[in-house]
Design an enzyme around this catalytic site. Structure first.
Site, PDB file in Angstrom:
ATOM      1  CD  GLN A  30      -1.228  -1.106   3.492  1.00  0.00           C
ATOM      2  OE1 GLN A  30      -2.489  -1.060   3.461  1.00  0.00           O
ATOM      3  NE2 GLN A  30      -0.600  -1.774   4.429  1.00  0.00           N
ATOM      4  CG  ASP A 155      -6.475  -1.682  14.355  1.00  0.00           C
ATOM      5  OD1 ASP A 155      -5.393  -1.340  14.926  1.00  0.00           O
ATOM      6  OD2 ASP A 155      -7.166  -0.879  13.683  1.00  0.00           O
ATOM      7  CB  SER A 156      -8.687  -4.481   8.909  1.00  0.00           C
ATOM      8  OG  SER A 156     -10.028  -4.056   8.732  1.00  0.00           O
TER       9      SER A 156
HETATM   10  N1  SAM Z   1      -7.688   2.437  12.715  1.00  0.00           N
HETATM   11  C1  SAM Z   1      -7.608   2.204  11.282  1.00  0.00           C
HETATM   12  C2  SAM Z   1      -8.993   2.149  10.687  1.00  0.00           C
HETATM   13  O1  SAM Z   1      -9.957   2.080  11.448  1.00  0.00           O
HETATM   14  O2  SAM Z   1      -9.084   2.188   9.460  1.00  0.00           O
HETATM   15  C3  SAM Z   1      -6.783   0.962  11.030  1.00  0.00           C
HETATM   16  C4  SAM Z   1      -5.368   1.214  11.373  1.00  0.00           C
HETATM   17  S1  SAM Z   1      -4.197  -0.036  11.147  1.00  0.00           S
HETATM   18  C5  SAM Z   1      -2.919   0.948  10.513  1.00  0.00           C
HETATM   19  C6  SAM Z   1      -4.780  -0.965   9.745  1.00  0.00           C
HETATM   20  C7  SAM Z   1      -3.763  -2.043   9.395  1.00  0.00           C
HETATM   21  O3  SAM Z   1      -4.376  -3.156   8.739  1.00  0.00           O
HETATM   22  C8  SAM Z   1      -2.651  -1.580   8.440  1.00  0.00           C
HETATM   23  O4  SAM Z   1      -1.410  -1.603   9.124  1.00  0.00           O
HETATM   24  C9  SAM Z   1      -2.678  -2.601   7.282  1.00  0.00           C
HETATM   25  O5  SAM Z   1      -1.403  -2.901   6.787  1.00  0.00           O
HETATM   26  C10 SAM Z   1      -3.348  -3.776   7.972  1.00  0.00           C
HETATM   27  N2  SAM Z   1      -3.956  -4.761   7.074  1.00  0.00           N
HETATM   28  C11 SAM Z   1      -4.701  -4.526   5.973  1.00  0.00           C
HETATM   29  N3  SAM Z   1      -5.073  -5.690   5.404  1.00  0.00           N
HETATM   30  C12 SAM Z   1      -4.546  -6.695   6.180  1.00  0.00           C
HETATM   31  C13 SAM Z   1      -4.594  -8.109   6.127  1.00  0.00           C
HETATM   32  N4  SAM Z   1      -5.250  -8.745   5.136  1.00  0.00           N
HETATM   33  N5  SAM Z   1      -3.958  -8.811   7.100  1.00  0.00           N
HETATM   34  C14 SAM Z   1      -3.300  -8.169   8.103  1.00  0.00           C
HETATM   35  N6  SAM Z   1      -3.201  -6.814   8.208  1.00  0.00           N
HETATM   36  C15 SAM Z   1      -3.841  -6.090   7.250  1.00  0.00           C
END
Ligand code: SAM
Length: 286
Positions: A30, A155-156
């Site tokens: 990303q 928390d994605s």
């Molecule tokens: N608080 C934020 C929101 O509500 O949108 C989310 C914050 S946190 C930074 C989101 C995280 O999800 C990111 O670090 C991203 O890389 C991770 N992520 C996205 N898809 C994922 C997956 N399939 N497996 C694990 N992590 C994932």
């Protein structure tokens, strides 16, 4: 870059002045930007969507950790999916009763850059001896692990790009499989005023899978469009009905100082407005 325009929604969005660009990189998964904004502190965005700001992250991280952990009452094993900025890990690690934390984040660059440029989010929690940090797709992890957990926190990012799979039926089914008896899954589930389909879809996928499912909410200023919903999928209906007195006792015993969470907010957060109840096909908040 003089300003950052969020591109999550067509024709509507928020703008930040970029007072100092701290880091920008296209990772394997990303586009990541971290910048300084005078009002909101340090801000991280992924693929054009605001992920977290120093100013308001406490609301989101406190509500996605203390609600399930204090409702459970004896959570020892916690799984965090995503959460690369470390804020969720920081709040989970405040619970001395938690013995083991697994965190599965797809993008190691997010972890590294947030450790460097958003250190107050994790506040040293990545060094917690209870942590098992796995850099992998959360979907693959829950589909294959033999580990079981008392609380699973998704928390994605939003259901676009790598985060999309974390809103799928397969994901919820796999999480259900990974829960210990009495366990609960909570997930970031969007702002229903803007993303009503997200709660509608999750409701349809949780219905019939979890013994008790619902949503709870909190207004996080930089998750624009009104209150954000958090999905709740529990193996025991009693968890959502823990008394105020019990929550007060557990919260006091935890010794955790919060800026948003308290037991009254915990219980009140499960009272959803009519348009959300209609979208999820429930006559009331029971
Ligand atoms: N608080 C934020 C929101 O509500 O949108 C989310 C914050 S946190 C930074 C989101 C995280 O999800 C990111 O670090 C991203 O890389 C991770 N992520 C996205 N898809 C994922 C997956 N399939 N497996 C694990 N992590 C994932």
């Amino acid at each position: 870059m003089r300003e950052y325009l969020e591109t999550l929604y067509e024709g509507y969005g928020q703008r930040f002045s970029v007072d100092q660009l701290l880091h920008e990189v296209r990772t394997e998964h990303q586009h990541l930007v971290i910048f300084e904004n005078a009002r909101m502190g340090r801000v991280m965005a992924l693929d054009g969507v605001i992920q977290t700001t120093e100013a308001d992250e406490f609301i989101y991280h406190e509500m996605l950790t203390h609600v399930p952990i204090l409702a459970h009452g004896a959570a020892k094993r916690v799984l965090i999916i995503g959460g690369g900025d470390g804020g969720m890990l920081r709040e989970v690690s405040k619970h001395a009763s938690v013995e083991h934390i697994t965190m599965v984040e797809i993008d190691g660059t997010v972890v590294d850059m947030c450790k460097e440029f958003l250190p107050r989010h994790s506040n040293g929690a990545f060094d917690d001896a209870r942590l098992n940090l796995v850099i992998d797709d959360g979907m693959r992890f829950v589909a294959t692990t033999q580990d079981k957990f008392d609380v699973i926190i998704s928390d994605s990012t939003d259901p676009i790009g790598p985060g999309e799979v974390l809103f799928s039926e397969n994901f919820y089914q796999a999480c259900h499989r990974c829960l210990n008896p009495g366990g609960v899954l909570v997930t970031q589930n969007g702002t229903p005023f803007m993303q009503l389909d997200t709660v509608r879809n999750t409701a349809g996928r949780m219905n019939g899978l979890f013994a008790d499912w619902h949503f709870y909410q909190a207004a996080v200023p930089t998750y624009i469009g009104g209150s954000m919903t958090f999905a709740w999928g529990a193996t025991d209906p009693a968890l959502r009905r823990v008394s105020l007195e019990t929550l007060r006792q557990r919260f006091a015993a935890s010794g955790i100082a919060t800026r948003y969470y308290n037991p009254e907010i915990h219980l009140g957060a499960f009272a959803l407005p009519q348009y959300v109840l209609q979208a999820i096909g429930k006559p009331g908040n029971d």
